[in-house]
Design an enzyme around this catalytic site. Structure first.
Site, PDB file in Angstrom:
ATOM      1  CE  LYS A   4      -4.719  -9.296  51.548  1.00  0.00           C
ATOM      2  NZ  LYS A   4      -5.218  -8.046  52.173  1.00  0.00           N
ATOM      3  CB  SER A  79      -3.733  -8.007  55.593  1.00  0.00           C
ATOM      4  OG  SER A  79      -4.723  -7.568  54.678  1.00  0.00           O
ATOM      5  CB  SER A 103      -5.091  -4.494  54.135  1.00  0.00           C
ATOM      6  OG  SER A 103      -5.282  -4.840  55.475  1.00  0.00           O
TER       7      SER A 103
END
Lengths: 402, 46
Positions: A4, A79, A103
């Protein structure tokens, strides 16, 4: 594997989903990534994410919206949207995600992959952008539970660079998977977790519970301590801490932020120190009470992850920022309480809707008992077989960045 | 303040009110830093 884009990796920019190419820098590599690389993982690069990790749908005004590999135009979840998409599409075997209110689990659920939020303190957050240091967790995203177990085994363990890091030894998660679920007591919540959930989602989770019961677990209904105060605690703490962390960009360059992210960050500047400290104080007590009451009766919980299948992205992101933020809160209402509690929670695929979108089961365990959570997930996954299904190989021609 | 900000402030006020209720009988000794201790209080399982 891929990371990420809030994990600092030397030689690569870390935009954290913002317009700023190098928004986050650190003196050290993200410890979770470093440990995976040390264990032999080959890093392919960074993954798209929701701006500043603030949002559960996977949209991003700067780098393009992450597209759900099962249905173009549907939310990929966020996310850690890029992790969900890249793993589901077979671009990588695993990804490192972060989870402050869901997330990791939300994109895992939307994209039909496995995602684990470990216990708070199990995986070091050092070298990763903080959103809300009291609620942030790093964890694995993978195609199978076995892959997630292998990744967690490499990522977990004490790190003096993270003050919340636990010294508990790391068990052999992958080695324990084959122990099965016979005799385990698992609870289906009577309250909160099925309230307002779409009938199709509820039916899929209850069917998954039936499969797990046929494998030998004892599945019963259980009444939980009301999770709403935990949601209030987690929301208020996130508002305060994220505003503190990102105050500079909000104050000096607000025009660089998307309107919804700006709206999410603004309220945190108006919370009193009293409310923030009361939230932090009540959290530990609520956690002790929850653990004592729930895990006296069961070894784990089975719940939905998302209240509805991956929604149409243009619908959930439409309207005034305030409306979108309220929609975000509703979409994460089944994951956020577990961040408040700090308990391990796994998202595992549990089928498909009539229209072909992934469904997901959330398995919650005792503190630091990821081994049991993964065991249940693995036994179910192997019995159900949904993990073997793959999304359409080629993206639709209308996939494009904004 | 925009309508959107007003809605968010209302949610925030609701959360604060919920915390106020839940914290009504909070022990004097409860500190904000005890979450990991609370989690580690659970015995280890093999």
């Amino acid at each position: 594997m891929a990371w990420k884009d809030l994990c600092h990796v030397p030689g690569l920019p870390t935009s954290c989903g913002t317009k700023t190419r190098e928004y986050f820098v650190d003196v050290r590599e993200c410890e979770a990534v470093r440990r995976l690389r040390q264990a032999g993982a080959v890093g392919l690069g960074k993954l798209n994410m929701t701006e500043l990790a603030l949002g559960p749908f996977g949209d991003n005004p700067h780098h393009g919206d992450a597209q759900n590999p099962w249905r173009t135009g549907c939310a990929a979840g966020g996310s850690s949207s890029g992790g969900g998409v890249a793993v589901a599409a077979g671009l990588v075997l695993g990804a490192v995600g972060s989870d402050t209110g869901g997330s990791i689990r939300l994109p895992a659920a939307c994209c039909g992959i496995v995602g684990l939020k470990p216990t708070y303190g199990r995986v070091s957050r050092a070298g990763a952008m903080p959103l809300s240091w009291s609620l942030d967790h790093l964890g694995p995203m993978a195609r199978t539970v076995a892959d997630a177990a292998l990744m967690l085994g490499a990522m977990a363990g004490h790190d003096p660079a993270d003050a919340t890091s636990s010294r508990r030894p790391v068990p052999d998660y992958a080695g324990a998977l084959a122990r099965g679920v016979a005799g385990l007591r698992l609870g289906l919540p009577e309250n909160y977790y099925f309230d307002g959930v779409s009938p199709e989602v509820a039916a899929a989770v209850r069917e998954a519970a039936s499969v797990i019961a046929r494998l030998g677990a004892v599945v019963t209904e259980i009444r939980l301590p009301d999770p709403q105060p935990l949601t209030d605690v987690a929301s208020l703490i996130t508002w305060c801490e994220s505003s503190a962390v990102h105050a500079r960009i909000v104050r000096e360059r607000p025009h660089e932020l998307g309107s919804v992210v700006r709206a999410r960050l603004e309220p945190g500047f108006h919370v009193s120190a009293y409310d923030y400290l009361q939230a932090a104080r009540i959290r530990a007590r609520l956690t002790r009470e929850f653990v004592r009451e729930v895990f006296a009766e069961v070894d784990g919980l089975l719940t939905p992850v998302i209240p509805e299948p991956a929604p149409a992205l243009d619908q959930v992101t439409a309207g005034a920022p305030g409306e979108v933020v309220l929609r975000m809160a509703r979409f994460a209402r089944l994951t956020r309480p577990l961040n408040g509690l700090g308990l391990p929670a796994l998202s595992v695929p549990c089928g498909f809707t009539a229209s072909g979108l992934p469904q997901a089961l959330q398995i919650v365990g005792r503190p630091f008992d990821e081994a049991t959570v993964l065991r249940v997930g693995h036994a179910y996954e192997q019995a159900a077989g949904f993990w073997a299904r793959r999304p359409p190989a080629a993206p639709s021609p209308d996939v494009r960045a904004r | 303040m925009t309508d959107g900000e007003g809605a968010l402030r209302a949610v925030l006020a609701g959360a604060a009110a919920g915390i106020e209720r839940a914290a009504a009988d909070l022990a004097l000794a409860e500190e904000p830093s005890r979450l990991v201790a609370a989690l580690e209080a659970e015995p280890e399982r093999g």
